[in-house]
Design a protein around this motif. Structure first.
Motif, mmCIF file in Angstrom:
data_model
loop_
_atom_site.group_PDB
_atom_site.id
_atom_site.type_symbol
_atom_site.label_atom_id
_atom_site.label_comp_id
_atom_site.label_asym_id
_atom_site.label_seq_id
_atom_site.Cartn_x
_atom_site.Cartn_y
_atom_site.Cartn_z
ATOM 1 N N UNK A 41 0.818 -1.206 0.000
ATOM 2 C CA UNK A 41 0.000 0.000 0.000
ATOM 3 C C UNK A 41 0.862 1.270 0.000
ATOM 4 N N UNK A 50 0.446 3.699 -3.314
ATOM 5 C CA UNK A 50 -0.238 4.978 -3.141
ATOM 6 C C UNK A 50 0.756 6.101 -2.829
ATOM 7 N N UNK A 101 6.566 7.323 6.148
ATOM 8 C CA UNK A 101 5.635 6.192 6.065
ATOM 9 C C UNK A 101 6.038 5.194 4.983
ATOM 10 N N UNK A 152 8.961 -0.163 5.525
ATOM 11 C CA UNK A 152 7.676 -0.781 5.876
ATOM 12 C C UNK A 152 7.122 -1.680 4.781
ATOM 13 N N UNK A 158 0.387 -4.544 4.162
ATOM 14 C CA UNK A 158 1.205 -3.915 5.207
ATOM 15 C C UNK A 158 0.359 -3.342 6.338
ATOM 16 N N UNK A 196 1.326 -4.485 10.290
ATOM 17 C CA UNK A 196 2.659 -4.193 10.814
ATOM 18 C C UNK A 196 2.620 -4.101 12.346
ATOM 19 N N UNK A 206 13.177 -3.011 12.076
ATOM 20 C CA UNK A 206 12.015 -2.523 11.327
ATOM 21 C C UNK A 206 10.746 -3.175 11.861
ATOM 22 N N UNK A 207 9.621 -2.559 11.545
ATOM 23 C CA UNK A 207 8.347 -3.180 11.885
ATOM 24 C C UNK A 207 8.187 -4.448 11.035
ATOM 25 N N UNK A 220 1.282 4.109 14.333
ATOM 26 C CA UNK A 220 1.537 5.171 13.347
ATOM 27 C C UNK A 220 1.670 4.575 11.950
ATOM 28 N N UNK A 221 2.331 3.421 11.867
ATOM 29 C CA UNK A 221 2.502 2.793 10.552
ATOM 30 C C UNK A 221 1.156 2.351 9.992
ATOM 31 N N UNK A 274 -0.727 5.184 8.801
ATOM 32 C CA UNK A 274 -0.199 5.592 7.503
ATOM 33 C C UNK A 274 -0.798 4.770 6.373
ATOM 34 N N UNK A 275 -0.881 3.451 6.578
ATOM 35 C CA UNK A 275 -1.472 2.585 5.549
ATOM 36 C C UNK A 275 -2.911 2.996 5.287
ATOM 37 N N UNK A 287 -4.285 5.883 5.739
ATOM 38 C CA UNK A 287 -4.335 7.159 5.025
ATOM 39 C C UNK A 287 -4.074 6.935 3.537
ATOM 40 N N UNK A 288 -3.080 6.104 3.228
ATOM 41 C CA UNK A 288 -2.781 5.815 1.822
ATOM 42 C C UNK A 288 -3.966 5.134 1.140
#
Lengths: 433, 480
Positions: free
Chosen positions: A357, A361, A392, A396, B49, B52, B60-61, B84-85, B88-89, B91-92
């Motif tokens: 993702x 995006x 972000x 990840x 993702x 996470x 890393x996560x 937070x991660x 973020x996903x 939001x994307x």
């Protein structure tokens, strides 16, 4: 016309020695130049000794990640209870990097020899050379050389007439940058969509068709015959600097530079000398503004940071960037950095495989913001937003395509913030033009 | 046991088998990790993702669906970094999402909606214009693809490839232009294709049959057994008022591991039929007229007392075990026996699940009918009915009885009245599978019970109850 430039005296020509020498492309010409001695020597020793020699040389993966090649080989299972595979990553799609293409165009037998040695060491019978589809000339030359090597008995049921079966097959890429990521490359060879795979399992456990697999870059494999002939210790001794960065490295220099081209120097060579001595420096009247020394996926550094930077894995990190694939992209003061960054973001947004993702995006969003800034509709808080999106997009995802986009944008904003602010304020580039 | 691994998840100790993913281990420990692409019945791709989590000591996560547990691992699902991660996903995922929840069938049972409420941002930082737009596409007879809502989790692709064994779906294009495509010249028309609608975590793959029919939160859900074939899949009958509006896989894994075929999924029509018998009926001056239960049952008992042997039964293999057992007991009183028939269709297996198929025999209780003593000799029974002393029909169409109910008294117990039973001596209205409790025996001999999902029409009663009442009136006692 021969190769664009003759060797510079400060180059250490190992891989590029016969660039421009058409005779070296053929089997006989290659033998005349000492070809296949490394393979002969390797077949005369045990495969453990071959791996040991490569470990001693300290050579690290030249595709960008810099993983020690000998260690990678040693991860392969010692017992062979089914096929092992070697994949040569020749999907050189990184904008600004064009070293593997030259190796394949001029010295195809060097790559075949390296492949055969590696295949012997990891007990692979089948080698796939995955070549970027656009490299039509390199593909034709490689195929000719493979056919020739097979006719001469270098490859085939008995490698060099006495070794194991080793076959080499070319697999043409179909235009996706992501297929240069090693697990996506394996999917692509298998006929699947070129999406990177999650790890574990690692390729040495379950790679191509679920079998133990090693993937090496063209430049890495092409250096292996030299390591075999002259010894790992000799190769390691070529380094000018860190004991963790050994041997020679090809740098593809391009962008705002007088003499673009491939230059081969020993690890630890000063970046400044590469640009200003070997590659002829800036064009008349221009000043160096920025460099990406390792291809388009590594952070920008400023002229000041480039001043004392040494070209090896550690030296580049110390300068705030990475050695990457060695495609040095040079930007002078006439360059519109904001435009260049948006152009790179467009590349990543176009090439994202769409699995994760953040990448799918995030790269597209990043691009849209940058394009809006270029249209003169930027806002000051866009810069903070870009950095936050970059956060972000880093660390990840399955592969590092997303990280690459993020680090390029972030380093540009951090180091050339006034250029971005100029766009936001006036809607125009602040570059010297 | 050495095969167990100990780890800590959000402060909770967990002990799980080696090889378990962190996500599954968390679920076992009672900690929920939001996820999209992960599904227990599909291969893991670790792509969305969303899952996470932080693992202590890791740089890393980690995608918890793709990370196997390790001894002593300390997992933090709700640490600030992990949250937070995931924020973020989300939001994307939302930047191009149409946010058309008010007209989306998935609303109310949407993982995107749910997770955004759980841990998403309250505002949007996406100011680019316009959002990505692509028109909806028909994928197959019942599946519609609303690309604008798609989050590319690829559950549908993996289901068709790895479970249905017919890889007609794939991801096309790259980057944010990517979408789910159907192989050219083909359609998503596999008999099990409807499962992609259930698997889709958002409102991207939707059922045309259910389109704009009801809101998810208005529905009542009842665990039942699919009446479509002998497989005996666990299903959930979803009702609004007294209408079944949708059938979906049951919440329990059942023999079907959460999948149902399209015959079962779309086979709820008969459960909503409106031409039902609502009261007992008795003949009077050549017509069937309504009667109350007491007089109808009394009349039935009288008929049976005076009927000569042998009696013949024509029963449905869709009736409950309880009804079939009572019918068999009743027929035995008249020295009789009975038969059933089963409609047939092509058998379509779901290769990814062992021993799961849309079966050739399209009735739920063939084994129950056999166990109760009924045979497949429908035609033979029909012929025997001519010389019988009495015919008992249990929710079947006795067409072919000659002459219908004139020389031989016909006791008809059923949901609707077929033309062939209009000469019955008594008509007793019974409930459908959606309106009663009961059980079916599937083809592997597994007896599974189902629950009542809606009210029966009028005075209809479960056939098992009706037949038990008749037995009681005859003094024969209630079947065990």
């Amino acid at each position: 016309m021969g190769y664009p430039h003759p060797s510079h005296p400060r180059e250490t020509v190992l891989l590029s020695r016969y660039f421009g020498d058409a005779e070296a492309r053929g089997y006989d010409g290659w033998i005349k130049r000492g070809g296949y001695q490394g393979l002969e020597k390797a077949l005369g020793t045990s495969r453990e000794q071959v791996i040991e020699e490569v470990k001693t040389s300290g050579i690290r993966g030249r595709g960008g990640a810099g993983f020690p090649a000998g260690m990678k080989w040693s991860f392969m299972p010692k017992e062979r209870n089914g096929p092992h595979y070697l994949c040569c990553n020749a999907d050189e799609g990184e904008p600004g990097t064009f070293k593997d293409r030259e190796i394949m165009r001029w010295t195809p037998h060097a790559l075949i020899e390296g492949c055969a040695i590696a295949a012997y060491a990891i007990q692979a019978e089948q080698v796939y050379i995955y070549i970027r589809g656009e490299f039509t000339e390199a593909i034709a030359i490689m195929q000719r050389a493979i056919d020739e090597a097979r006719a001469k008995g270098v490859l085939g049921p008995n490698c060099m007439g006495r070794g194991p079966r080793i076959e080499v097959m070319i697999h043409r890429g179909a235009g996706a940058y992501i297929c240069g990521e090693e697990t996506a490359l394996m999917n692509s060879i298998e006929g699947r969509r070129g999406n990177p795979r999650i790890r574990p399992p690692f390729p040495a456990q379950a790679g191509l068709w679920g079998r133990p697999t090693t993937i090496n870059n063209v430049e890495t494999l092409s250096a292996v015959p030299h390591i075999m002939v002259k010894g790992g210790a000799w190769y390691k001794g070529l380094s000018l600097s860190s004991p963790k960065s050994t041997g020679t490295k090809l740098f593809s220099v391009c962008g705002s530079i007088a003499k673009p081209g491939n230059y081969e120097v020993t690890m630890g060579f000063p970046l400044k000398d590469l640009l200003f001595d070997l590659a002829g420096g800036m064009k008349p009247g221009r000043r160096l503004k920025a460099v990406q020394p390792g291809g388009c996926s590594v952070p920008f550094i400023t002229a000041q940071e480039a001043e004392g930077a040494l070209l090896d894995y550690e030296g580049c990190v110390a300068a705030g960037t990475q050695l990457g694939s060695g495609g040095a992209i040079v930007y002078d003061d006439s360059v519109d950095i904001v435009y260049q960054v948006s152009r790179l973001a467009r590349f990543y947004a176009h090439e994202s495989c769409a699995q994760c993702t953040q990448c799918r995006e995030g790269t597209a969003w990043t691009l849209r913001i940058l394009q809006r800034i270029l249209r003169g509709e930027g806002r000051m808080d866009d810069l903070g937003l870009l950095l936050d999106l970059g956060e972000q997009m880093t660390g990840k995802t399955i592969c590092v395509l997303s990280d690459s986009c993020a680090v390029v944008v972030a380093s540009a904003i951090q180091k050339f913030r006034p250029d971005f602010e100029a766009y936001v304020r006036s809607g125009r580039s602040g570059a010297a033009g | 046991m050495s095969d167990l691994v100990k780890l800590t998840i959000d402060g909770r100790e967990a002990q799980v088998p080696k090889g378990t993913s962190v996500l599954e281990a968390a679920r076992l420990a009672g900690v929920f990790v939001p996820h999209y692409c992960y599904h227990p019945s599909l291969p893991v791709v670790g792509a969305c993702r969303m899952c996470l989590v932080e693992v202590e000591g890791w740089p890393k996560l980690a995608a918890s669906c793709a990370t196997p547990v390790a001894e002593g691992m300390v997992v933090k699902v709700s640490s600030p970094q992990a949250r937070a991660a995931r924020r973020g996903v989300l939001e994307f995922l939302l930047i191009n999402h149409p946010l058309d929840c008010p007209i989306c069938d998935q609303a109310g049972e949407c993982d995107l909606q749910d997770y955004v409420f759980l841990e998403g941002r309250a505002d949007s930082r996406y100011t680019e214009y316009p959002k990505r737009f692509n028109p909806a596409r028909e994928f197959g007879p019942d599946v519609l693809y609303v690309q604008n809502r798609c989050i590319l989790c690829t559950r549908c692709v993996r289901f068709m490839d790895h479970v249905a064994g017919e890889a007609v779906l794939s991801v096309s294009e790259r980057g944010d232009r990517a979408y789910i495509g159907v192989d050219s010249g083909r359609a998503l028309d596999h008999a099990w294709a409807g499962n992609v609608v259930d698997l889709c975590p958002v409102g991207s793959l939707i059922s045309k049959d259910f389109l704009h029919k009801a809101r998810a939160w208005e529905l009542d859900r009842t665990e039942s057994v699919c009446p479509g074939c002998t497989q005996g899949c666990a299903v959930s009958l979803e009702t609004r008022g007294d209408a079944v509006v949708r059938i979906r896989p049951g919440r329990s894994a059942g023999v079907n591991r959460g999948f149902i075929c399209d015959v079962g999924r779309l086979g709820y029509g008969p459960l909503n039929r409106t031409d039902r018998i609502e009261t007992p009926l008795v003949p009077e001056a050549g017509r069937l007229v309504p009667a109350d239960w007491d007089s109808a049952l009394e009349r039935t008992a009288d008929l049976l007392r005076s009927a000569k042997a042998p009696w013949v039964g024509l029963v449905s293999a869709g009736a409950s075990c309880e009804a079939l057992e009572a019918a068999a007991k009743l027929l035995a009183l008249g020295g009789g026996s009975g038969a059933f028939r089963v409609p047939e269709g092509p058998e379509v297996p779901l290769p990814g699940v062992p021993d799961l198929a849309l079966r050739k025999e399209r009735a739920p209780n063939v084994q129950g009918a056999l166990a109760a003593g009924f045979a497949r000799s429908w035609e033979e029974c029909l012929a025997r009915a001519r010389g019988a002393g009495l015919v008992l029909v249990l929710d079947e169409d006795p067409a072919g009885i000659e002459p219908p109910g004139e020389s031989v008294p016909l006791v008809y117990v059923g949901t609707a009245l077929p033309e062939s039973a209009r000469g019955a001596a008594v008509v007793l209205p019974c409930t459908s599978v959606a309106e009663e409790e009961g059980s079916f025996v599937n083809l592997r001999g597994m007896r599974q019970s189902y629950r009542q999902a809606k009210a029966p029409p009028g005075m209809a009663r479960p056939a098992a109850w009706i037949l038990a009442e008749v037995l009681a009136a005859l003094g024969a006692g209630v079947p065990a």
